[in-house]
Design a protein around this motif. Sequence first.
Motif, short mmCIF file in Angstrom:
data_model
loop_
_atom_site.label_atom_id
_atom_site.label_comp_id
_atom_site.label_asym_id
_atom_site.label_seq_id
_atom_site.Cartn_x
_atom_site.Cartn_y
_atom_site.Cartn_z
N SER A 191 -31.33 52.79 24.58
CA SER A 191 -30.77 53.17 25.87
C SER A 191 -30.39 54.65 25.90
O SER A 191 -29.92 55.15 26.91
N ARG A 192 -30.62 55.34 24.81
CA ARG A 192 -30.34 56.78 24.72
C ARG A 192 -31.63 57.54 24.40
O ARG A 192 -32.60 56.97 23.94
N VAL A 193 -31.61 58.84 24.66
CA VAL A 193 -32.79 59.69 24.45
C VAL A 193 -32.84 60.16 23.01
O VAL A 193 -31.90 60.80 22.53
N TYR A 194 -33.93 59.82 22.34
CA TYR A 194 -34.19 60.29 20.98
C TYR A 194 -35.66 60.68 20.88
O TYR A 194 -36.39 60.61 21.87
N LEU A 232 -31.18 65.10 24.05
CA LEU A 232 -31.00 64.23 22.89
C LEU A 232 -29.62 63.58 22.88
O LEU A 232 -28.60 64.25 23.02
N GLY A 233 -29.61 62.26 22.73
CA GLY A 233 -28.36 61.51 22.66
C GLY A 233 -27.79 61.10 24.00
O GLY A 233 -26.83 60.35 24.07
N LYS A 234 -28.37 61.58 25.10
CA LYS A 234 -27.86 61.25 26.44
C LYS A 234 -28.38 59.88 26.87
O LYS A 234 -29.40 59.41 26.40
N GLY A 235 -27.67 59.27 27.82
CA GLY A 235 -28.06 57.97 28.35
C GLY A 235 -28.44 58.06 29.81
O GLY A 235 -28.49 59.14 30.40
N VAL A 263 -42.36 59.54 12.25
CA VAL A 263 -41.38 58.64 12.87
C VAL A 263 -42.19 57.49 13.46
O VAL A 263 -42.84 57.65 14.49
N ASP A 264 -42.16 56.34 12.79
CA ASP A 264 -43.02 55.23 13.21
C ASP A 264 -42.23 53.99 13.64
O ASP A 264 -42.76 52.89 13.65
N ARG A 265 -40.98 54.18 13.99
CA ARG A 265 -40.19 53.04 14.46
C ARG A 265 -39.30 53.49 15.61
O ARG A 265 -39.03 54.68 15.78
N LEU A 266 -38.88 52.52 16.40
CA LEU A 266 -38.00 52.82 17.53
C LEU A 266 -36.58 53.08 17.05
O LEU A 266 -36.17 52.56 16.01
N ALA A 317 -37.70 55.33 28.30
CA ALA A 317 -38.62 54.31 27.78
C ALA A 317 -39.22 54.78 26.46
O ALA A 317 -39.29 55.99 26.19
N TYR A 318 -39.62 53.83 25.65
CA TYR A 318 -40.24 54.13 24.36
C TYR A 318 -41.56 53.37 24.25
O TYR A 318 -41.67 52.25 24.77
#
Length: 178
Positions: free
Chosen positions: A102-105, A148-151, A94-97, A173-174
Amino acid sequence: MKGRNMTRWRDPAKDPRQEKKSSLITARGYARLKGIHEHLSRVKRPALSTKVGEAAALGDRSENADYTYNKKELNRVIARIRYLGKRLDELQVVDRLPADTSRVYFGAYVTLEDDDGEEMTIRIVGHDETDTDKRWISVDAPLAQAMLGKGLDEDVTVNAPGGDTTYIITDIAYDPEA
């Protein structure tokens, strides 16, 4: 029946080694695993092979501790090389944002606050990258699955050994280079 390859029986349904691991990994994590694989293959294994050959040339192998130790170490390194080779083939980098930061991934740094006001920052990474000292948890972990998926400002409830624990997401943050 006794033997060197005999182990105790484990129920496959409860054996943690049989759990499905996610195939996600960050680009840095993949590069690190690839580097370990290369080092073991090109440096460590040939060096151990040379040591085993030199120790074997000394004569009686049954009483040669140097031979026994290096042979076991060589077998361990070969097994690790084989495992890493298979694992690297099945990993998905996984090399991209994500589209919605604004959500958790996967790959997110998440700051959580518990009921006592204590904050902790964790990162969601692949199974092969987990590090308790850095607070990097696997995407397969119950806490990561709950997030996962939460804001921001959403509650996250996790079933912990001491009972359910609730956290509030205070920051997401990412790392753009991850």
